[in-house]
Motif scaffolding. Structure first.
Motif, mmCIF file in Angstrom:
data_model
loop_
_atom_site.group_PDB
_atom_site.id
_atom_site.type_symbol
_atom_site.label_atom_id
_atom_site.label_comp_id
_atom_site.label_asym_id
_atom_site.label_seq_id
_atom_site.Cartn_x
_atom_site.Cartn_y
_atom_site.Cartn_z
ATOM 1 N N THR A 262 30.571 27.399 0.716
ATOM 2 C CA THR A 262 29.198 27.611 0.239
ATOM 3 C C THR A 262 29.066 26.877 -1.140
ATOM 4 O OG1 THR A 262 28.800 29.619 1.493
ATOM 5 C CG2 THR A 262 27.589 29.312 -0.414
ATOM 6 N N THR A 263 30.186 27.076 -1.806
ATOM 7 C CA THR A 263 30.268 26.615 -3.229
ATOM 8 C C THR A 263 30.055 25.338 -3.226
ATOM 9 O OG1 THR A 263 31.618 28.685 -4.004
ATOM 10 C CG2 THR A 263 31.628 26.675 -5.429
ATOM 11 N N GLN A 266 26.392 23.994 -2.140
ATOM 12 C CA GLN A 266 25.556 24.217 -3.404
ATOM 13 C C GLN A 266 25.738 23.567 -4.447
ATOM 14 O OE1 GLN A 266 24.907 28.591 -4.040
ATOM 15 N NE2 GLN A 266 24.046 28.835 -1.710
ATOM 16 N N GLY A 267 26.924 22.944 -4.506
ATOM 17 C CA GLY A 267 27.321 21.966 -5.727
ATOM 18 C C GLY A 267 26.680 20.490 -5.624
#
Length: 750
Positions: A262-263, A266-267
């Motif tokens: 997810t990180t 979303q980055g």
């Protein structure tokens, strides 16, 4: 004589004993060509002292075939070794080459290194390879580089790796790349990383991939990015992913892309995320949507959003859904929207629902559409209402209908109105009902009219009434038809009138029927005309009667014909009278027959006249009979003609009498012919004369006999001659007697 004067052949021919006795001085005088001419036997006898006397120039003369025969005890110095070519160095046996130090390896010329065989290169120790200078590394060919062992590759220094060209990097095999240490990989430039073959890139471990800098990752080609495994991607950090070129994103398989945590997802920068393909979007699992930020969802292009399955669309969180923009909402496909349930649509904001295009509204399931609250339904534009599907219209309830404005009702198409249930149609308010156009009403089924209230029916304007289709009119039950007012019925178009069932038509009052326009009268079918009651026929206005076509007149029933008033009959055009069926004609009374003009009488067809019996013909007046054409007279049956009285025959003109057939005249036996004029007698043809029964001829007066022309006399048969009375014979004129043949004279009575 100096030894340098010896030819190559003489050198080759030197006895080994002589060669062994050559001093260092003599050996030092040999030229390169003489060195190359030494025999194998001589070389095998070469002493260390003699070898030491050779200059760096002389050793270049050794051939590749000679070098393996140099004794192992001979040790070349650095100058001699450095003078050897790559081919010569490769020809040294392992013992001799093993004496080449790492320092000496590093001093070899680029040309010498480039000339080393793959066999010699693969025999180099890791230390020897590590001693290669950057120039020597860059001189290695594809074959030489791939000949290096994994041990050699693993010992390459950062400087050596950095010296390799991108072309050389591309030559590395997957086996070689697999032994590169993380430290070595870290020294590769972005260009070198981008030069690795996909198979060689696959030789790197996921851990090594994870250690690549964003700069190095930026060097990857689209093909390389596509070749990375899911495990590789799973190890990448946000900073590394940011290093990828935007165009690389479309090459990542859906599985690999969504394997990122997810990180990392979303980055991604907005620019990078914009390059995510529709195929990748379509490959998302429901669990993947949780990885997207609201900003990313809001940044999805209509094409990207349109690639989502209906299931995936519903996997978006409420926050994600409500972040969708106008262009995104309007980019949703019919399939996506059709897969939304009532609960799913409820997660969209009212504003978003009102953004939907007409075709999108029509794609919603019935349940989803019916779940919209009254305020949203009331706010739908007329174009959105027009986009409803027929099924959506069909499932509308009375409550739903009540939410529609007059403008929305007017926006519904004929297909929508036709799809409404009778209950829904009946629930329309007076103002809603009044908004319906004739085009919309054309789709209303007859069964739907059952539910309409008297108030609604009465509210229909004449313009609206004309909108009902012929199929609907044709299917009306008597009760349904009775709901129409006289004014509304009189507004029916010709097509609608023609569609009325005979039951409904005959159920109309005489006043209604007599009020029909001539256009409506003309539109009646023959079946309808034939079904009109006597009362209805009798009340038709003269203009309506004159509007009847010949075909319609021919369809009048006996009852209908019998109901015609004399003024109605008298105004019928002659061809309409001639079109009356024999049944209808036979139903006319004497009074009705008497009302017919001579022109109308002359329109009687042969079939009409042929159908008359004595009673029918007896209703004709003498004037009417006198108006009959000769062809009409000929059409009378022998029975009717034979029953004519003498007075009736006398009323016929000579032309009419001339039209009588022989069979008709033959049927006149017993008729008193005395009233027949001499001109009528003189008008008989030879055939007619011959066909007269003797009883008729015997009744001729002397005057009538004398009226026979000389051309008629020869037509008399012997029987007719023989039947003449003395008085009749005495009445014959000289001209008539002269016209008799000898055979006829023979039959004259004595």
């Amino acid at each position: 004589m100096p030894i340098s004067y010896l030819s190559a052949a003489q050198i080759t021919a030197l006895d080994v004993t002589v060669f062994q006795q050559l001093s260092s001085t003599k050996i030092g005088q040999l030229s390169q060509s003489q060195i190359g001419a030494l025999s194998v036997t001589d070389l095998e006898a070469l002493t260390s002292a003699q070898a030491a006397a050779l200059s760096s120039t002389q050793v270049k003369g050794f051939t590749v075939a000679q070098i393996p025969h140099i004794p192992d005890a001979v040790v070349f110095d650095s100058n001699q070794l450095l003078a050897l070519s790559g081919a010569q160095l490769s020809a040294l046996n392992d013992t001799q080459f093993g004496r080449v130090s790492d320092t000496q390896i590093g001093q070899l010329t680029v040309t010498a290194v480039a000339g080393l065989t793959t066999t010699r290169l693969s025999s180099l120790s890791a230390d020897q390879v590590a001693s290669f200078t950057t120039s020597q590394i860059r001189a290695l060919t594809s074959g030489q580089l791939t000949a290096l062992t994994t041990t050699d590759i693993g010992e390459l220094t950062a400087t050596q790796l950095g010296a390799m060209t991108t072309t050389q990097i591309g030559w590395l095999t997957s086996t070689q790349s697999s032994v590169l240490s993380s430290a070595q990989v870290a020294t590769l430039t972005a260009s070198q990383i981008g030069a690795l073959a996909t198979t060689s890139l696959a030789g790197l471990t996921s851990a090594q991939i994870a250690q690549l800098t964003s700069t190095q990752l930026a060097g990857l080609t689209t093909t390389q990015v596509a070749s990375l495994s899911a495990a590789d991607f799973a190890e990448l950090s946000v900073s590394q992913i940011i290093g990828l070129q935007t165009t690389d994103f479309a090459a990542i398989s859906p599985t690999n892309l969504w394997s990122l945590d997810t990180t990392v997802i979303q980055g991604l920068t907005p620019t990078q995320f914009a390059y995510v393909s529709t195929t990748q979007i379509a490959g998302m699992q429901t669990s993947d949507f949780a990885k997207l930020s609201s900003t990313q969802v809001a940044g999805l292009t209509p094409s990207q959003l349109g690639a989502l399955s209906a299931t995936n669309l519903t996997s978006l969180t409420d926050t994600q859904l409500t972040s969708l923009s106008v262009s995104q909402v309007q980019g949703l496909s019919a399939t996506q929207l059709g897969g939304l349930g009532a609960d799913d649509l409820a997660r969209f904001s009212s504003t978003q629902v009102l953004w939907l295009k007409p075709t999108q509204i029509g794609a919603l399931s019935a349940d989803a559409f019916l779940s919209l609250n009254a305020s949203v339904v009331g706010a739908l534009s007329t174009s959105q209402v027009a986009g409803l599907s027929a099924y959506q219209a069909h499932v509308l309830t009375s409550t739903d209908i009540a939410e529609f404005s007059v403008g929305q009702i007017a926006a519904l198409g004929a297909g929508h109105i036709g799809a409404l249930t009778s209950t829904a149609l009946a629930s329309l308010s007076t103002s809603q009902f009044a908004a319906l156009t004739s085009s919309q009403l054309s789709a209303v089924a007859a069964t739907a009219l059952d539910g309409l209230t008297p108030t609604q029916m009465a509210a229909l304007t004449t313009t609206q009434v004309t909108g009902f289709g012929s199929t609907t009119i044709r299917a009306l039950s008597p009760a349904e038809f009775a709901a129409f007012t006289s004014t509304q019925v009189l507004a029916f178009t010709g097509v609608q009138i023609a569609a009325l069932s005979t039951t409904n038509l005959t159920g109309m009052s005489t006043t209604e029927v007599s009020s029909l326009s001539t256009t409506q009268i003309i539109a009646l079918t023959t079946t309808q005309v034939g079904a009109l009651t006597g009362a209805q026929i009798g009340q038709l206005h003269l203009s309506q009667i004159t509007a009847l076509t010949a075909t319609q007149a021919g369809a009048l029933s006996a009852t209908g014909a019998a109901a015609l008033r004399t003024d109605q009959l008298s105004i019928l055009a002659a061809n309409r009278v001639g079109a009356l069926s024999t049944t209808a004609l036979g139903a006319l009374s004497s009074t009705q027959i008497g009302a017919l003009s001579t022109v109308q009488i002359q329109a009687f067809t042969a079939s009409q006249l042929r159908s008359m019996d004595d009673g029918d013909f007896a209703r004709l007046t003498a004037t009417q009979i006198g108006a009959l054409q000769p062809t009409q007279i000929a059409a009378l049956t022998t029975t009717v003609f034979g029953d004519l009285t003498g007075a009736e025959i006398a009323a016929l003109s000579p032309t009419q009498v001339a039209g009588a057939s022989a069979a008709q005249l033959s049927a006149l036996a017993g008729v008193d012919f005395s009233p027949v004029s001499v001109s009528q007698v003189a008008g008989l043809t030879a055939t007619q004369i011959r066909s007269l029964p003797t009883t008729v001829l015997d009744a001729f007066s002397p005057t009538q006999i004398a009226a026979l022309t000389p051309s008629q006399i020869p037509a008399l048969s012997s029987t007719q001659i023989a039947s003449l009375s003395t008085t009749q014979v005495q009445a014959l004129t000289p001209m008539q007697l002269n016209a008799l043949s000898a055979a006829q004279i023979a039959y004259l009575p004595a």
